[in-house]
Design a protein around this motif. Sequence first.
Motif, PDB file in Angstrom:
ATOM      1  N   MET A 364       0.898  -1.337  -0.407  1.00  0.00           N
ATOM      2  CA  MET A 364      -0.466   0.028   0.335  1.00  0.00           C
ATOM      3  C   MET A 364       0.724   0.962  -0.446  1.00  0.00           C
ATOM      4  N   LYS A 365       2.098   1.702   0.889  1.00  0.00           N
ATOM      5  CA  LYS A 365       2.459   2.342   0.951  1.00  0.00           C
ATOM      6  C   LYS A 365       3.368   2.530  -0.588  1.00  0.00           C
ATOM      7  N   ARG A 369       3.494   5.827  -3.635  1.00  0.00           N
ATOM      8  CA  ARG A 369       4.443   6.861  -3.587  1.00  0.00           C
ATOM      9  C   ARG A 369       4.602   6.597  -5.645  1.00  0.00           C
ATOM     10  N   THR A 370       4.448   4.796  -6.187  1.00  0.00           N
ATOM     11  CA  THR A 370       3.679   4.753  -7.807  1.00  0.00           C
ATOM     12  C   THR A 370       2.829   5.548  -8.210  1.00  0.00           C
ATOM     13  N   LEU A 390      -4.214   2.206 -11.550  1.00  0.00           N
ATOM     14  CA  LEU A 390      -2.753   2.015 -12.368  1.00  0.00           C
ATOM     15  C   LEU A 390      -1.511   1.768 -11.443  1.00  0.00           C
ATOM     16  N   ALA A 391      -1.641   2.332 -10.623  1.00  0.00           N
ATOM     17  CA  ALA A 391      -0.295   2.357  -9.580  1.00  0.00           C
ATOM     18  C   ALA A 391      -0.415   0.973  -9.133  1.00  0.00           C
ATOM     19  N   GLU A 392      -1.790   0.410  -8.322  1.00  0.00           N
ATOM     20  CA  GLU A 392      -1.836  -0.739  -7.604  1.00  0.00           C
ATOM     21  C   GLU A 392      -1.387  -1.622  -8.945  1.00  0.00           C
TER      22      GLU A 392
END
Length: 431
Positions: A364-365, A369-370, A390-392
């Motif tokens: 999750m962190k 950040r992404t 998208l980050a996930e």
Amino acid sequence: MTYFHSVTLDKDRCRGCTNCIKRCPTEAIRVREGKARIINERCIDCGECIRVCPYHAKLAVTDSLEIMKNFRYKIALPAPSLYGQFKDLSINQILSALLDIGFDEVFEVAYAAEIVSKFTREALQKGNLKKPVISSACPAVVRLIQIRFPSLIDHLLNICSPMDTAAIIAKKQAVKKTGLKEEEIGVFFISPCAAKVTSIRNPVGLEKSKIDGAFSMKEIYGKILEKAKTTVVRDLSKATMIGVGWANSGGEAFGTFTENSIYVDGIHNVIDVLEEIELGKLSDLDFFEGLACIGGCIGGPLTVENPFVAKNRIRKLAESLPKREQPPVDEDLVSFEEVKWIKKIEKSEVMKLDKDISKALEMMKEIDRTHKTLPGLDCGSCGSPSCRALAEDIVKGCATENDCIFILKDKIKALAEELNDLAGKKPPVIK
């Protein structure tokens, strides 16, 4: 147990246009390598993707009429929204045509809706339900709550939908009338939407649905039109204003006789209200009716007629019928206890980041950040519905940052500049 979904994808038709990912209310669709894919754990079968796909690559799987051959006695359960599909046919003409198609009996879901309205009024009067009480008639909204608003599960009205209530009564009546065994009697719902088809295979609040199959309203429509030309019209309809009115948004709320109620249609509008309820802003409300389709069930993706035209027809039909506050209910066939849920509704498990909690927290962190490195435009061009999604996907290994066209564009630009610099430099002289 595998969760059945009526909404499916025809990959051969899909062109990867990303229309569907922008409309999906639960971010259940991704486009990868030029093709969409549906994340089953997140899909609520609302049919939004069916509506917006220009290539008709999203489909609702329903049963074939051939399955009627497996039963000795066949009962049709027409949804109230079926009545709004026909311009010049009366309710009795529609029901009579169903008998000519091959059904032995019809049982109006609109009549069952009146019974559900009666039981709902009784439940609200007892005052032991968590307010605001949220309608459980739309299975897409129920699954939405299971996935996105699990804190509101206890607010759901724990009474079977009119569809399931109709099936319970119809089977019991048929057993009594014919002397056949229950398994020899087939009960078939004529459905306006994919979510109801899904809920038959994955029933809400019940161990098993009494319904043996579901036919698309689109498939039945033409057959009714053909048979209606020559059918002998029988006096079959028992439903009145309240039951028929369930086809339109607000019909269920009207049947509660509760002034302190609201109704909302369209899945994205429903989400907005559920967020308000979750925040405690509507705690003084008694009843909330939320329907996934615009206009209510008459706007379902398996209907034929323009929903606004159908809505007007239903309104006129309902106004022409008497308002019966107490539908006759044979206690030997159905009781309040019999239509109450017997199974607790649980939170739906969407895709977890990781079984290990500490690893999931770290992921999750990393997602946070992404996400900060992405442009935040939520354009969907990457194949994910938002930059956060998208980050996930990147952290889970389902995508890369190069899927973002803006990041890729910047990288290509930087590479081009570097190549240009290299091209302008003279090669070293070899001595």
